[in-house]
Motif scaffolding. Structure first.
Motif, short mmCIF file in Angstrom:
data_model
loop_
_atom_site.label_atom_id
_atom_site.label_comp_id
_atom_site.label_asym_id
_atom_site.label_seq_id
_atom_site.Cartn_x
_atom_site.Cartn_y
_atom_site.Cartn_z
N UNK A 128 0.79 -1.24 0.00
CA UNK A 128 0.00 0.00 0.00
C UNK A 128 0.81 1.28 0.00
N UNK A 129 2.07 1.24 0.47
CA UNK A 129 2.89 2.45 0.54
C UNK A 129 3.76 2.66 -0.70
N UNK A 130 3.80 1.68 -1.59
CA UNK A 130 4.67 1.77 -2.76
C UNK A 130 3.99 2.56 -3.86
N UNK A 131 4.54 3.74 -4.19
CA UNK A 131 3.94 4.61 -5.19
C UNK A 131 4.64 4.57 -6.53
N UNK A 132 5.90 4.13 -6.56
CA UNK A 132 6.61 4.04 -7.83
C UNK A 132 7.69 2.98 -7.76
N UNK A 133 8.11 2.52 -8.96
CA UNK A 133 9.15 1.51 -9.07
C UNK A 133 10.32 2.10 -9.85
N UNK A 134 11.53 1.70 -9.49
CA UNK A 134 12.71 2.15 -10.21
C UNK A 134 13.45 0.94 -10.75
N UNK A 135 13.35 0.75 -12.07
CA UNK A 135 14.00 -0.37 -12.74
C UNK A 135 14.78 0.15 -13.94
N UNK A 136 16.07 -0.16 -14.02
CA UNK A 136 16.88 0.07 -15.20
C UNK A 136 16.67 1.39 -15.92
N UNK A 137 17.43 1.62 -17.00
CA UNK A 137 17.23 2.81 -17.81
C UNK A 137 15.95 2.72 -18.62
N UNK A 138 15.76 1.57 -19.27
CA UNK A 138 14.55 1.35 -20.06
C UNK A 138 13.50 0.59 -19.27
N UNK A 139 13.86 0.16 -18.07
CA UNK A 139 12.94 -0.63 -17.27
C UNK A 139 12.99 -2.09 -17.66
N UNK A 140 12.08 -2.87 -17.11
CA UNK A 140 12.01 -4.29 -17.43
C UNK A 140 11.40 -4.47 -18.81
N UNK A 141 12.11 -5.15 -19.68
CA UNK A 141 11.63 -5.36 -21.05
C UNK A 141 11.17 -6.79 -21.30
N UNK A 142 11.54 -7.72 -20.40
CA UNK A 142 11.15 -9.11 -20.58
C UNK A 142 10.58 -9.67 -19.28
N UNK A 143 9.39 -10.23 -19.37
CA UNK A 143 8.76 -10.89 -18.23
C UNK A 143 7.72 -11.86 -18.76
N UNK A 144 7.67 -13.04 -18.18
CA UNK A 144 6.69 -14.02 -18.63
C UNK A 144 5.31 -13.72 -18.05
N UNK A 145 5.25 -13.35 -16.78
CA UNK A 145 3.97 -13.04 -16.16
C UNK A 145 4.11 -11.87 -15.20
N UNK A 146 3.04 -11.08 -15.10
CA UNK A 146 3.02 -9.90 -14.23
C UNK A 146 1.70 -9.89 -13.47
N UNK A 147 1.78 -9.80 -12.14
CA UNK A 147 0.61 -9.60 -11.30
C UNK A 147 0.90 -8.44 -10.36
N UNK A 148 0.07 -7.40 -10.42
CA UNK A 148 0.20 -6.24 -9.54
C UNK A 148 -1.17 -5.96 -8.95
N UNK A 149 -1.30 -6.15 -7.64
CA UNK A 149 -2.61 -5.99 -7.00
C UNK A 149 -2.47 -5.38 -5.62
N UNK A 150 -3.40 -4.48 -5.29
CA UNK A 150 -3.45 -3.84 -3.98
C UNK A 150 -2.15 -3.13 -3.63
N UNK A 151 -1.70 -2.28 -4.53
CA UNK A 151 -0.51 -1.46 -4.27
C UNK A 151 -0.92 0.01 -4.26
N UNK A 152 0.04 0.87 -3.91
CA UNK A 152 -0.18 2.31 -3.97
C UNK A 152 0.38 2.94 -5.23
#
Length: 406
Positions: A128-152
């Protein structure tokens, strides 16, 4: 002998280092000393867990921070769950890992992985307190699955340059107002629902998406899919607040569903040729005309429309293999479809079509006894069109009949 004397300790040290950088069991980090094991490795072959009982220094609020540098690859999973006082997590050099799971971290507000571009899966739950993510210059470009639920989270910056993904599920993120991804294909399923705290609905944009297997949108204020060409299973829209939807390049879809989109006034999919499953439009209060499917020829499942529309225009329709249900509380003309249902050349299954229905229902329901199919609206199927006056009397009726004969 001197060489052997020095070589044996060196080999022993190397073997120890290799052993530290590989573990069939999960490496559990409970203190800074445990993190130093990772810092000594460029690649760590195994999984890493950070559990509840993290023994690191606390700030004045009782919160904890954990920073790990050195390791660039974790071949297994990184799992951080129930570390309820962890407010900051940083892996400064990590570029690739297997599964990335964060769960039930109630005060985590800083997430810094400045080199990370590749993960096999992301599972972010109850942050709930996470408002942003910091990943790489271009960010994550490869992922097989993504689940994001109940975040800030207020945006998905950091993963918006994903190129392809198998499963993408984003739900119940109250601060999230926009999703914009550069993904070109969704191999399994996409589910977006209940974000933006149900206030005005989430805006979603997938400008490069061309193919998908299954897509579901709920509680969105807009959905933009300008490049979408093919959906092998269902494309479904439920309870959205968008006023219009267009997919100019979509030609084939498994099933097509529009249900309870109360503000929807227009649907335009001009290049759609075939629906390989069922086609449902139901309870879209503001949708009065269904006329954005000029090339739709084949529906291999059922056609199931109900609402208060007054016009249905399907000029290229040549085949409905399943049931045909069209019920409207509006004044709908069914004459064009009645001709097709009689011959069974176009409509193969059970046929129901009625206008002015008091309670229009879905497939399998009967139109109410008070319903009629007065030819006061407009419909067309195949090359047949009908648009007759609702009431004719006296000489007007005769004139009308003569006009038809001539």
């Amino acid at each position: 002998m001197v060489i052997i004397t020095y070589l044996l300790p060196a080999l022993a040290f190397a073997s120890s280092a290799i052993a530290q950088c590989s573990n069939a069991a999960t490496l559990t980090i409970t203190a800074s000393a445990d993190a130093s094991v990772l810092a000594a490795c460029t690649t760590y072959s195994g999984s890493v867990a950070i559990p509840t009982g993290l023994a690191t220094p606390q700030d004045t609020n009782g919160h904890q921070q954990l920073s790990v540098d050195g390791v660039q690859v974790i071949t297994g999973n990184l799992t951080v769950t129930n570390a309820i006082m962890l407010s900051s997590l940083s892996f400064g050099d990590l570029k690739s890992l297997g599964g990335f799971e964060l769960g039930s971290l109630t005060v985590l507000s800083e997430l810094s992985f400045p080199q990370l571009t590749q993960v096999s899966s992301m599972n972010f739950t109850a942050l709930p307190a996470l408002q942003q993510m910091s990943f790489g210059g271009t960010g994550i470009t490869q992922a097989d699955s993504v689940l994001i639920t109940n975040t800030g989270l207020s945006s998905l910056q950091g993963i918006n340059n994903l190129q392809s993904v198998s499963t993408f599920n984003v739900n119940n993120n109250a601060a999230l107002q926009n999703i914009s991804l550069q993904v070109t294909s969704i191999k399994n399923s996409l589910d977006i629902e209940a974000n933006d705290g149900y206030v005005s609905g989430l805006t979603t944009t997938f400008p490069m998406l061309q193919t998908a297997q299954n897509m579901t949108f709920r509680n969105c204020s807009s959905v933009l899919l300008p490049s979408l060409a093919n959906v092998t299973q269902d494309l479904g829209f439920y309870g959205n607040t968008m006023t219009s939807f267009a997919a100019p390049n979509l030609t084939t879809v498994g099933g097509l569903i529009f249900v309870d989109n109360t503000d929807l006034t227009n649907i335009s999919i001009p290049g759609l040729v075939s629906v390989n499953g069922s086609y449902q439009i139901a309870n879209n209060t503001m949708l009065k005309q269904i006329n954005g499917f000029q090339k739709l020829s084949v529906i291999k499942g059922a056609l199931d429309f109900n609402g208060n529309f007054t016009e249905v225009d399907l000029p290229a329709l040549t085949q409905v293999q399943g049931a045909f249900n069209m019920q409207s509380s509006g004044q709908l003309d069914c004459s064009a479809f009645e001709a097709d249902s009689t011959t069974k050349q176009v409509i193969k299954g059970h046929y129901v079509c009625s206008g002015s229905v008091s309670k229009p229902g879905g497939a399998g329901t009967s139109a109410s006894a008070s319903s009629t199919s007065k030819p006061t609206g407009k419909s067309s199927a195949g090359h047949i069109e009908a648009n007759f006056p609702a009431v004719m009397g006296g000489t007007s009726l005769i004139a009308g009949l003569l006009q038809l004969i001539l």
